[in-house]
Design a protein around this motif. Structure first.
Motif, PDB file in Angstrom:
ATOM      1  N   SER A   7       0.877  -1.196   0.094  1.00 46.14           N
ATOM      2  CA  SER A   7      -0.034  -0.033   0.047  1.00 46.14           C
ATOM      3  C   SER A   7       0.808   1.356  -0.190  1.00 46.14           C
ATOM      4  N   PHE A   8       1.065   1.875  -1.070  1.00 45.01           N
ATOM      5  CA  PHE A   8       1.992   2.868  -1.268  1.00 45.01           C
ATOM      6  C   PHE A   8       0.984   4.226  -1.338  1.00 45.01           C
ATOM      7  N   GLY A   9       1.120   5.052  -0.476  1.00 46.09           N
ATOM      8  CA  GLY A   9       0.364   6.239  -0.515  1.00 46.09           C
ATOM      9  C   GLY A   9      -0.998   5.905   0.052  1.00 46.09           C
ATOM     10  N   LEU A  12      -4.841   6.565  -2.049  1.00 46.58           N
ATOM     11  CA  LEU A  12      -5.330   6.018  -3.173  1.00 46.58           C
ATOM     12  C   LEU A  12      -6.471   5.364  -2.938  1.00 46.58           C
ATOM     13  N   LYS A  14      -9.352   2.899  -3.802  1.00 46.06           N
ATOM     14  CA  LYS A  14      -9.235   1.562  -4.510  1.00 46.06           C
ATOM     15  C   LYS A  14     -10.493   0.987  -5.395  1.00 46.06           C
ATOM     16  N   TYR A 181       3.720   1.524  -7.660  1.00 42.72           N
ATOM     17  CA  TYR A 181       2.528   1.221  -6.765  1.00 42.72           C
ATOM     18  C   TYR A 181       2.261  -0.347  -6.746  1.00 42.72           C
ATOM     19  N   ASN A 182       2.491  -1.080  -7.869  1.00 42.33           N
ATOM     20  CA  ASN A 182       2.175  -2.459  -7.783  1.00 42.33           C
ATOM     21  C   ASN A 182       3.242  -3.527  -7.405  1.00 42.33           C
ATOM     22  N   GLN A 213      -3.482  -6.310  -8.980  1.00 43.68           N
ATOM     23  CA  GLN A 213      -3.275  -4.941  -8.784  1.00 43.68           C
ATOM     24  C   GLN A 213      -2.611  -4.395 -10.132  1.00 43.68           C
ATOM     25  N   SER A 215      -1.204  -1.415 -12.726  1.00 49.54           N
ATOM     26  CA  SER A 215       0.036  -0.565 -12.221  1.00 49.54           C
ATOM     27  C   SER A 215      -0.280   0.949 -11.740  1.00 49.54           C
ATOM     28  N   SER A 216      -1.515   1.247 -11.923  1.00 48.05           N
ATOM     29  CA  SER A 216      -2.154   2.662 -11.378  1.00 48.05           C
ATOM     30  C   SER A 216      -2.130   2.424  -9.756  1.00 48.05           C
ATOM     31  N   GLY A 217      -2.101   1.376  -9.244  1.00 52.76           N
ATOM     32  CA  GLY A 217      -2.192   1.133  -7.746  1.00 52.76           C
ATOM     33  C   GLY A 217      -3.772   1.462  -7.332  1.00 52.76           C
ATOM     34  N   GLU A 218      -4.546   1.952  -8.245  1.00 51.00           N
ATOM     35  CA  GLU A 218      -5.785   2.093  -7.706  1.00 51.00           C
ATOM     36  C   GLU A 218      -6.850   1.123  -8.036  1.00 51.00           C
TER      37      GLU A 218
END
Length: 240
Positions: A7-9, A12, A14, A181-182, A213, A215-218
């Motif tokens: 969990s970076f940031g 974000l 989800k 992010y991922n 997940q 690549s955007s992380g969202e």
């Protein structure tokens, strides 16, 4: 089930996307000697809602049995991937070249055959801008660990018509420095029944749950996949 993500940031948001797919595959394993073999597979994956191609690939791998239950493998694969979003035309595909190196170990525990697979993949994915391919490839290095269980449910005479239950679970991690992010790529769970049609040919029906997940992380993909596979074993050396 193995499950992990980075969990970076914490800000974000989800977004979980559910998708239904089916896949069909044919694989052949050419045994040149008790120690050396070559495996080859072709597989196609289809979105069901609406029906459109998700992925098709060809892959091969040279395997060497270092010990009775320990093997090494090096492989090459070529993929054509659909981005999977509705705004992209069904004909748009992103090429990917993939190299892999793996170590596999199997051992017996009472009636269970347990396998462990450690793999490193070097992925070269064609760059794109929106719905157009552009020059060059982006590189992703991915590490994975998979544990598998196999149990014989029905044992027939001479093992010609055996029925086996197969279950596996694997976690995939992106390891190169460009990933933001991922770092966690995906968790892949599989359960299936394998039936031996004849001595060297089997058919396998299964279910795959793929949680990935982006690549955007969202965004997270939760894919439920029905699978059909035909496995062909071709022995090219004298029987022991």
């Amino acid at each position: 089930m193995l499950f992990a993500f980075s969990s970076f940031g914490q800000t974000l948001k989800k977004n979980f996307i559910k998708q239904s797919l089916s896949t069909a595959a044919y694989s052949a394993n050419f045994e040149f000697s008790p120690k050396w073999s070559l495996s080859a597979e072709i597989q196609e994956r289809i979105f069901l809602e609406p029906v459109r191609q998700s992925q098709i690939f060809l892959k091969s791998q040279v395997n060497f049995s270092l010990l009775k239950d320990l093997s090494l493998g090096n492989g090459f694969a070529y993929y054509l991937n659909s981005p999977g979003d509705q705004e992209f035309a069904s004909s748009f595909k992103v090429p990917e070249i993939r190299l892999n190196h793996e170590l596999a170990y199997r051992h017996q525990l009472k009636h269970l055959n347990i396998g462990h697979r450690y793999r490193m993949e070097e992925r070269f994915i064609r760059k794109r801008l929106d719905d157009s391919l552009i020059h060059g490839y982006r590189f992703i290095e991915r590490l994975s660990y998979m544990v598998s269980l196999e149990c014989n449910l029905i044992r027939s005479k001479n093992k010609v018509h055996d029925l086996n239950l197969k279950v596996s679970d694997g976690i995939y991690i992106n390891s190169n420095g460009g990933i933001i992010y991922n770092t966690f790529d995906q968790n892949r769970f599989y359960a299936g029944l394998n039936y031996q049609l004849i001595r060297n040919l089997s058919v396998e029906l299964g279910y795959i749950n793929l949680f990935q997940q982006r690549s955007s992380g969202e965004e997270y993909l939760n894919r439920n996949i029905a699978s059909l596979a035909i496995n062909h074993r071709i022995k090219m050396h004298a029987r022991n």
